[in-house]
Design a protein around this motif. Structure first.
Motif, short mmCIF file in Angstrom:
data_model
loop_
_atom_site.label_atom_id
_atom_site.label_comp_id
_atom_site.label_asym_id
_atom_site.label_seq_id
_atom_site.Cartn_x
_atom_site.Cartn_y
_atom_site.Cartn_z
N HIS A 1 43.94 57.60 49.21
CA HIS A 1 42.52 57.79 48.62
C HIS A 1 41.44 56.91 49.46
CE1 HIS A 1 44.54 58.36 44.77
NE2 HIS A 1 45.58 57.75 45.18
N TRP A 2 40.55 57.79 49.32
CA TRP A 2 39.27 57.22 50.14
C TRP A 2 38.86 55.94 49.22
CZ3 TRP A 2 37.89 58.52 54.53
CH2 TRP A 2 38.25 59.97 54.95
N ILE A 3 38.71 55.79 47.80
CA ILE A 3 38.85 54.61 47.16
C ILE A 3 39.71 54.70 46.16
CG2 ILE A 3 37.11 53.92 45.21
CD1 ILE A 3 34.86 55.52 46.37
N PRO A 4 40.61 53.92 46.37
CA PRO A 4 41.80 53.50 45.51
C PRO A 4 41.52 53.31 44.26
CG PRO A 4 41.49 51.49 46.95
CD PRO A 4 40.50 52.64 47.43
N PRO A 5 42.20 53.68 43.36
CA PRO A 5 41.93 53.54 41.74
C PRO A 5 42.13 52.33 41.51
CG PRO A 5 44.22 54.34 42.24
CD PRO A 5 43.70 54.44 43.37
N GLU A 6 42.55 51.12 42.31
CA GLU A 6 42.67 49.70 41.76
C GLU A 6 41.45 49.09 41.98
OE1 GLU A 6 46.42 51.72 43.16
OE2 GLU A 6 44.51 51.02 44.17
N VAL A 7 40.53 49.47 42.60
CA VAL A 7 39.30 48.78 42.99
C VAL A 7 38.66 48.05 41.85
CG1 VAL A 7 38.75 49.84 45.15
CG2 VAL A 7 37.81 50.96 42.87
N TRP B 1 34.18 43.09 35.63
CA TRP B 1 33.90 43.96 36.65
C TRP B 1 33.42 43.31 37.92
CZ3 TRP B 1 29.27 44.97 38.73
CH2 TRP B 1 28.10 44.56 38.20
N TRP B 2 32.41 42.50 37.66
CA TRP B 2 31.78 41.82 38.80
C TRP B 2 32.46 40.77 39.72
CZ3 TRP B 2 31.58 36.79 37.99
CH2 TRP B 2 31.51 36.12 36.76
N ILE B 3 33.76 40.52 39.21
CA ILE B 3 34.58 39.92 40.01
C ILE B 3 35.38 40.50 41.26
CG2 ILE B 3 34.63 38.01 38.45
CD1 ILE B 3 37.59 38.74 37.83
N ASN B 4 35.46 41.90 40.87
CA ASN B 4 36.26 42.75 41.89
C ASN B 4 35.76 42.79 43.30
OD1 ASN B 4 38.40 44.50 39.93
ND2 ASN B 4 36.55 44.47 38.91
N PRO B 5 34.69 42.55 43.53
CA PRO B 5 34.26 42.84 45.04
C PRO B 5 34.63 41.42 45.68
CG PRO B 5 32.39 43.45 43.67
CD PRO B 5 33.39 43.07 42.73
N VAL B 6 34.92 40.49 45.09
CA VAL B 6 35.52 39.07 45.62
C VAL B 6 36.95 38.61 45.41
CG1 VAL B 6 33.14 38.57 46.43
CG2 VAL B 6 34.10 37.83 44.00
N GLU B 7 37.45 39.31 44.31
CA GLU B 7 38.70 38.92 43.88
C GLU B 7 39.65 39.94 43.95
OE1 GLU B 7 39.85 35.97 42.81
OE2 GLU B 7 38.00 34.80 42.72
N ASN B 8 39.38 41.33 43.87
CA ASN B 8 40.42 42.28 43.93
C ASN B 8 40.68 42.73 45.38
OD1 ASN B 8 41.33 44.95 43.92
ND2 ASN B 8 40.63 45.03 41.66
N THR B 9 42.05 42.66 45.60
CA THR B 9 42.33 43.07 46.96
C THR B 9 42.01 44.34 47.40
OG1 THR B 9 44.43 41.58 46.60
CG2 THR B 9 44.61 43.41 48.25
N ALA B 10 42.19 45.37 46.60
CA ALA B 10 41.61 46.83 47.00
C ALA B 10 40.13 46.66 47.18
CB ALA B 10 41.99 47.69 45.89
N ALA B 11 39.24 46.14 46.41
CA ALA B 11 37.92 46.17 46.65
C ALA B 11 37.53 45.57 47.62
CB ALA B 11 37.47 45.67 45.29
#
Length: 357
Positions: free
Chosen positions: A245-251, A257-267
């Motif tokens: 994927h260009w953008i993996p669905p797990e992001v 939602w706002w913790i994804n950029p700093v906590e989510n491995t994919a993001a």
């Protein structure tokens, strides 16, 4: 009349290069660069939590007896890392991870010694200008603060979780790069102490571009630290796609939602990839603009070096992913980040408009 700093421009008679001080600061900067690489290897070999005591200066010696080795090993046995991951480890295994962390701390203290002793000597000899010594004293204090930040980072992995906080890791790396950049910039100023003059339109524009490039590279490095601290580099080991994927669905799987950029491995990894490519393009555009401007002297050489280094760094980043964080490549990637900063600091310095002597 103003012009860019060049080899042919002489410094005013009242301002002369101070090569001994510059060489000393460049040695310190090189040691900080080496420290960052040693730190990367320490983390990648999972050695960073092996020393659970912080004893600046008095803790410089390693265990010198069998009893002392068992004492520090028993302390390590109380850590989450040992209980969760290394409960099978014997004393020999512990010693194999202990030495990298010990060397990392030893090197940090050596940097302090290499900085402080010449600083005091130059100061007592009256070779440090009145406007320079507060800056140098500030650098020494930043070095001491960096040691405290390092322990602050290590402590985060000694309580509940068997790994350090990636936020504290990013802070530790950012401080190292700040100290390195200040050392390098100060040394360059001592080697070529030409005073600043009025701006030319093109100099202001190029310098502004360079500052934005440096800031963007800095943000990219911070997200690189997030990648390292969260082990995001061990996932999605393909390029340019991430698991197809260009953008993996797990992001965006975490809430809020706002913790994804700093906590989510994919993001985290996706953002680092995007920032790396974006900062690479910005730096390459800067290099091209400087070269097309046909500036005299070292500015063009600095621009070429900057462009070349950012290409090498992007290649190292991709290779780190494809090799699933092979330690030699990953350590080189961390060094490459600091070298990109080096080239940008140099280029910014060479873009100074100066008065002809």
């Amino acid at each position: 009349m103003t012009a860019y700093a060049t080899d042919s421009l002489a410094a005013p008679s009242s301002v002369t290069p101070n090569r001994p001080l510059a060489l000393w600061l460049l040695v310190c900067a090189a040691m900080v660069l080496a420290m960052a690489v040693i730190g990367a290897i320490t983390r990648l070999t999972e050695s960073g939590l092996s020393m659970v005591e912080w004893k600046p200066l008095i803790g410089i010696l390693p265990p010198l007896s069998e009893a002392e080795w068992h004492r520090v090993f028993d302390l390590y046995k109380g850590t989450p890392e040992f209980r969760i991951y290394n409960s099978h480890m014997d004393l020999a295994g512990f010693q194999s991870i202990f030495w990298w962390e010990w060397f990392h701390r030893l090197w940090g203290q050596l940097i302090g010694v290499v900085f402080l002793i010449p600083f005091l000597r130059f100061w007592f000899q009256g070779r440090i200008a009145p406007d320079l010594w507060p800056k140098l004293a500030g650098l020494f204090l930043l070095g001491g603060l960096q040691g405290g930040i390092g322990w602050f980072m290590v402590k985060s992995g000694l309580v509940d979780q068997p790994n350090v906080s990636h936020y504290r890791l990013a802070l530790h790396l950012s401080m190292a790069i700040l100290i390195y950049g200040l050392l390098l910039r100060t040394a360059l100023g001592l080697l070529d102490p030409l005073p600043l003059a009025g701006w030319r339109p093109e100099s202001a524009t190029l310098r502004r571009h360079a500052r934005w490039a440096l800031a963007l590279v800095g943000v990219t490095i911070v997200w690189g630290a997030f990648v390292a601290g969260s082990d995001a580099g061990f996932a999605y080991n393909t390029f340019p796609l991430m698991a197809g994927h260009w953008i993996p669905p797990e992001v965006d799987t975490l809430t809020p939602w706002w913790i994804n950029p700093v906590e989510n491995t994919a993001a985290i990894q996706l953002i680092h990839r995007v920032l790396a490519l974006l900062s690479g393009l910005v730096v390459l555009a800067l290099s091209a603009r400087v070269l097309l401007a046909r500036l005299p002297g070292r500015a063009s050489r600095a621009a070429m070096a900057t462009g070349a280094m950012v290409l090498v760094q992007i290649a190292l980043g991709i290779t780190t992913l494809l090799t699933v964080v092979w330690i030699p490549v990953a350590a080189a990637h961390q060094a490459g980040a600091i070298l990109v900063v080096s080239m940008l600091v140099w280029l910014l310095f060479e873009l100074r408009p100066v008065v002809r002597g």
